[in-house]
Design a protein around this motif. Structure first.
Motif, PDB file in Angstrom:
ATOM      1  N   MET A   1       0.815  -1.194   0.000  1.00  0.00           N
ATOM      2  CA  MET A   1       0.000   0.000   0.000  1.00  0.00           C
ATOM      3  C   MET A   1       0.863   1.265   0.000  1.00  0.00           C
ATOM      4  SD  MET A   1      -3.188   0.804   0.171  1.00  0.00           S
ATOM      5  CE  MET A   1      -4.413   1.752   0.892  1.00  0.00           C
ATOM      6  N   LEU A   2       1.952   1.210   0.757  1.00  0.00           N
ATOM      7  CA  LEU A   2       2.849   2.358   0.826  1.00  0.00           C
ATOM      8  C   LEU A   2       3.518   2.608  -0.531  1.00  0.00           C
ATOM      9  CD1 LEU A   2       3.936   4.512   2.708  1.00  0.00           C
ATOM     10  CD2 LEU A   2       5.759   2.936   3.357  1.00  0.00           C
ATOM     11  N   TYR A   3       3.789   1.527  -1.260  1.00  0.00           N
ATOM     12  CA  TYR A   3       4.379   1.672  -2.592  1.00  0.00           C
ATOM     13  C   TYR A   3       3.431   2.389  -3.551  1.00  0.00           C
ATOM     14  CZ  TYR A   3       8.040  -1.564  -1.142  1.00  0.00           C
ATOM     15  OH  TYR A   3       9.079  -2.150  -0.507  1.00  0.00           O
ATOM     16  N   ILE A   4       2.173   2.077  -3.472  1.00  0.00           N
ATOM     17  CA  ILE A   4       1.181   2.720  -4.341  1.00  0.00           C
ATOM     18  C   ILE A   4       1.114   4.211  -4.043  1.00  0.00           C
ATOM     19  CG2 ILE A   4      -1.261   2.845  -4.935  1.00  0.00           C
ATOM     20  CD1 ILE A   4      -1.406  -0.166  -4.408  1.00  0.00           C
ATOM     21  N   PHE A   5       1.124   4.553  -2.762  1.00  0.00           N
ATOM     22  CA  PHE A   5       1.104   5.957  -2.360  1.00  0.00           C
ATOM     23  C   PHE A   5       2.361   6.670  -2.882  1.00  0.00           C
ATOM     24  CE2 PHE A   5       2.064   9.325   0.733  1.00  0.00           C
ATOM     25  CZ  PHE A   5       0.933  10.117   0.549  1.00  0.00           C
ATOM     26  N   GLY A   6       3.498   6.027  -2.788  1.00  0.00           N
ATOM     27  CA  GLY A   6       4.761   6.596  -3.280  1.00  0.00           C
ATOM     28  C   GLY A   6       4.719   6.821  -4.783  1.00  0.00           C
ATOM     29  N   ILE A   7       4.188   5.875  -5.528  1.00  0.00           N
ATOM     30  CA  ILE A   7       4.090   5.992  -6.981  1.00  0.00           C
ATOM     31  C   ILE A   7       3.161   7.142  -7.352  1.00  0.00           C
ATOM     32  CG2 ILE A   7       3.275   4.872  -9.089  1.00  0.00           C
ATOM     33  CD1 ILE A   7       4.267   2.212  -7.884  1.00  0.00           C
ATOM     34  N   VAL A   8       2.019   7.238  -6.670  1.00  0.00           N
ATOM     35  CA  VAL A   8       1.072   8.320  -6.947  1.00  0.00           C
ATOM     36  C   VAL A   8       1.726   9.675  -6.628  1.00  0.00           C
ATOM     37  CG1 VAL A   8      -1.124   9.370  -6.242  1.00  0.00           C
ATOM     38  CG2 VAL A   8      -0.981   6.915  -6.644  1.00  0.00           C
ATOM     39  N   ALA A   9       2.435   9.757  -5.508  1.00  0.00           N
ATOM     40  CA  ALA A   9       3.112  10.998  -5.126  1.00  0.00           C
ATOM     41  C   ALA A   9       4.178  11.367  -6.157  1.00  0.00           C
ATOM     42  CB  ALA A   9       3.729  10.858  -3.746  1.00  0.00           C
ATOM     43  N   LEU A  10       4.898  10.391  -6.650  1.00  0.00           N
ATOM     44  CA  LEU A  10       5.937  10.633  -7.652  1.00  0.00           C
ATOM     45  C   LEU A  10       5.327  11.142  -8.953  1.00  0.00           C
ATOM     46  CD1 LEU A  10       8.968  10.372  -8.208  1.00  0.00           C
ATOM     47  CD2 LEU A  10       8.538   8.072  -9.041  1.00  0.00           C
ATOM     48  N   VAL A  11       4.233  10.539  -9.394  1.00  0.00           N
ATOM     49  CA  VAL A  11       3.551  10.966 -10.617  1.00  0.00           C
ATOM     50  C   VAL A  11       3.011  12.381 -10.449  1.00  0.00           C
ATOM     51  CG1 VAL A  11       1.560  10.544 -12.111  1.00  0.00           C
ATOM     52  CG2 VAL A  11       3.014   8.627 -11.414  1.00  0.00           C
ATOM     53  N   MET A  12       2.391  12.672  -9.308  1.00  0.00           N
ATOM     54  CA  MET A  12       1.826  13.998  -9.063  1.00  0.00           C
ATOM     55  C   MET A  12       2.922  15.062  -9.013  1.00  0.00           C
ATOM     56  SD  MET A  12      -1.376  13.763  -9.151  1.00  0.00           S
ATOM     57  CE  MET A  12      -1.844  15.334  -8.518  1.00  0.00           C
ATOM     58  N   SER A  13       4.045  14.726  -8.388  1.00  0.00           N
ATOM     59  CA  SER A  13       5.142  15.700  -8.329  1.00  0.00           C
ATOM     60  C   SER A  13       5.689  15.960  -9.730  1.00  0.00           C
ATOM     61  CB  SER A  13       6.242  15.234  -7.384  1.00  0.00           C
ATOM     62  OG  SER A  13       6.860  14.060  -7.883  1.00  0.00           O
ATOM     63  N   GLY A  14       5.698  14.953 -10.566  1.00  0.00           N
ATOM     64  CA  GLY A  14       6.133  15.127 -11.952  1.00  0.00           C
ATOM     65  C   GLY A  14       5.213  16.067 -12.712  1.00  0.00           C
ATOM     66  N   ILE A  15       3.928  15.924 -12.497  1.00  0.00           N
ATOM     67  CA  ILE A  15       2.943  16.792 -13.151  1.00  0.00           C
ATOM     68  C   ILE A  15       3.091  18.228 -12.658  1.00  0.00           C
ATOM     69  CG2 ILE A  15       0.479  17.278 -13.369  1.00  0.00           C
ATOM     70  CD1 ILE A  15       0.022  14.217 -13.301  1.00  0.00           C
ATOM     71  N   ILE A  16       3.297  18.380 -11.352  1.00  0.00           N
ATOM     72  CA  ILE A  16       3.466  19.725 -10.785  1.00  0.00           C
ATOM     73  C   ILE A  16       4.724  20.387 -11.335  1.00  0.00           C
ATOM     74  CG2 ILE A  16       3.932  20.983  -8.641  1.00  0.00           C
ATOM     75  CD1 ILE A  16       2.070  18.931  -7.242  1.00  0.00           C
ATOM     76  N   VAL A  17       5.821  19.655 -11.392  1.00  0.00           N
ATOM     77  CA  VAL A  17       7.073  20.202 -11.927  1.00  0.00           C
ATOM     78  C   VAL A  17       6.898  20.592 -13.396  1.00  0.00           C
ATOM     79  CG1 VAL A  17       9.460  19.620 -12.539  1.00  0.00           C
ATOM     80  CG2 VAL A  17       8.571  19.021 -10.280  1.00  0.00           C
ATOM     81  N   GLU A  18       6.214  19.758 -14.145  1.00  0.00           N
ATOM     82  CA  GLU A  18       5.965  20.063 -15.563  1.00  0.00           C
ATOM     83  C   GLU A  18       5.133  21.333 -15.713  1.00  0.00           C
ATOM     84  OE1 GLU A  18       3.878  18.073 -19.525  1.00  0.00           O
ATOM     85  OE2 GLU A  18       3.828  17.007 -17.606  1.00  0.00           O
ATOM     86  N   THR A  19       4.110  21.483 -14.884  1.00  0.00           N
ATOM     87  CA  THR A  19       3.259  22.667 -14.945  1.00  0.00           C
ATOM     88  C   THR A  19       4.052  23.923 -14.604  1.00  0.00           C
ATOM     89  OG1 THR A  19       1.355  21.325 -14.291  1.00  0.00           O
ATOM     90  CG2 THR A  19       1.146  23.716 -14.068  1.00  0.00           C
ATOM     91  N   ILE A  20       4.852  23.848 -13.561  1.00  0.00           N
ATOM     92  CA  ILE A  20       5.675  25.004 -13.164  1.00  0.00           C
ATOM     93  C   ILE A  20       6.676  25.345 -14.258  1.00  0.00           C
ATOM     94  CG2 ILE A  20       7.447  25.767 -11.531  1.00  0.00           C
ATOM     95  CD1 ILE A  20       5.910  24.163  -9.371  1.00  0.00           C
ATOM     96  N   THR A  21       7.291  24.350 -14.848  1.00  0.00           N
ATOM     97  CA  THR A  21       8.269  24.565 -15.910  1.00  0.00           C
ATOM     98  C   THR A  21       7.619  25.226 -17.130  1.00  0.00           C
ATOM     99  OG1 THR A  21       9.493  22.620 -15.170  1.00  0.00           O
ATOM    100  CG2 THR A  21       9.988  23.446 -17.374  1.00  0.00           C
ATOM    101  N   LYS A  22       6.447  24.760 -17.520  1.00  0.00           N
ATOM    102  CA  LYS A  22       5.739  25.364 -18.656  1.00  0.00           C
ATOM    103  C   LYS A  22       5.373  26.810 -18.363  1.00  0.00           C
ATOM    104  CE  LYS A  22       3.712  21.236 -20.767  1.00  0.00           C
ATOM    105  NZ  LYS A  22       2.460  20.544 -21.125  1.00  0.00           N
ATOM    106  N   HIS A  23       4.952  27.072 -17.131  1.00  0.00           N
ATOM    107  CA  HIS A  23       4.587  28.445 -16.759  1.00  0.00           C
ATOM    108  C   HIS A  23       5.805  29.368 -16.829  1.00  0.00           C
ATOM    109  CE1 HIS A  23       2.501  31.712 -14.809  1.00  0.00           C
ATOM    110  NE2 HIS A  23       3.440  31.774 -13.896  1.00  0.00           N
ATOM    111  N   LYS A  24       6.933  28.923 -16.283  1.00  0.00           N
ATOM    112  CA  LYS A  24       8.157  29.734 -16.327  1.00  0.00           C
ATOM    113  C   LYS A  24       8.614  29.955 -17.768  1.00  0.00           C
ATOM    114  CE  LYS A  24      10.023  28.850 -11.761  1.00  0.00           C
ATOM    115  NZ  LYS A  24      11.193  28.427 -10.982  1.00  0.00           N
ATOM    116  N   GLU A  25       8.475  28.941 -18.601  1.00  0.00           N
ATOM    117  CA  GLU A  25       8.849  29.058 -20.012  1.00  0.00           C
ATOM    118  C   GLU A  25       7.964  30.091 -20.713  1.00  0.00           C
ATOM    119  OE1 GLU A  25       8.328  26.132 -23.718  1.00  0.00           O
ATOM    120  OE2 GLU A  25       9.691  25.358 -22.171  1.00  0.00           O
ATOM    121  N   LYS A  26       6.678  30.068 -20.416  1.00  0.00           N
ATOM    122  CA  LYS A  26       5.751  31.030 -21.002  1.00  0.00           C
ATOM    123  C   LYS A  26       6.101  32.455 -20.572  1.00  0.00           C
ATOM    124  CE  LYS A  26       0.816  31.997 -21.374  1.00  0.00           C
ATOM    125  NZ  LYS A  26      -0.539  31.603 -20.961  1.00  0.00           N
TER     126      LYS A  26
END
Length: 78
Positions: A1-26
């Motif tokens: 169960m902890l692994y699933i939470f870690g994977i979800v957190a990793l995916v979400m952090s990737g999405i957040i980083v991508e969003t921030i990067t796109k915003h800074k690029e814009k």
């Protein structure tokens, strides 16, 4: 169960980083475009200054050519 939470957190952090990067690029693209516009405006200002200066030189030359001294214009030495 902890692994699933870690994977979800990793995916979400990737999405957040991508969003921030796109915003800074814009933002950087917008700043670059504004800078290009300012440079173009300064070029127009410089061209206008040169044109106005030349126009004033021509007007001054015309005034010199049309000037005819009168008796009152000459200085008398006593």
């Amino acid at each position: 169960m902890l692994y699933i939470f870690g994977i979800v957190a990793l995916v979400m952090s990737g999405i957040i980083v991508e969003t921030i990067t796109k915003h800074k690029e814009k933002i950087m693209k917008t700043k670059a475009e504004m800078l290009r516009d300012e440079i173009e405006l300064e070029k127009f200002k410089q061209q206008n200054y040169i044109i106005e200066t030349e126009k004033m030189k021509i007007e001054l030359e015309k005034m010199k050519l049309n000037y005819t001294p009168s008796k009152n214009d000459s200085m008398e030495i006593r």
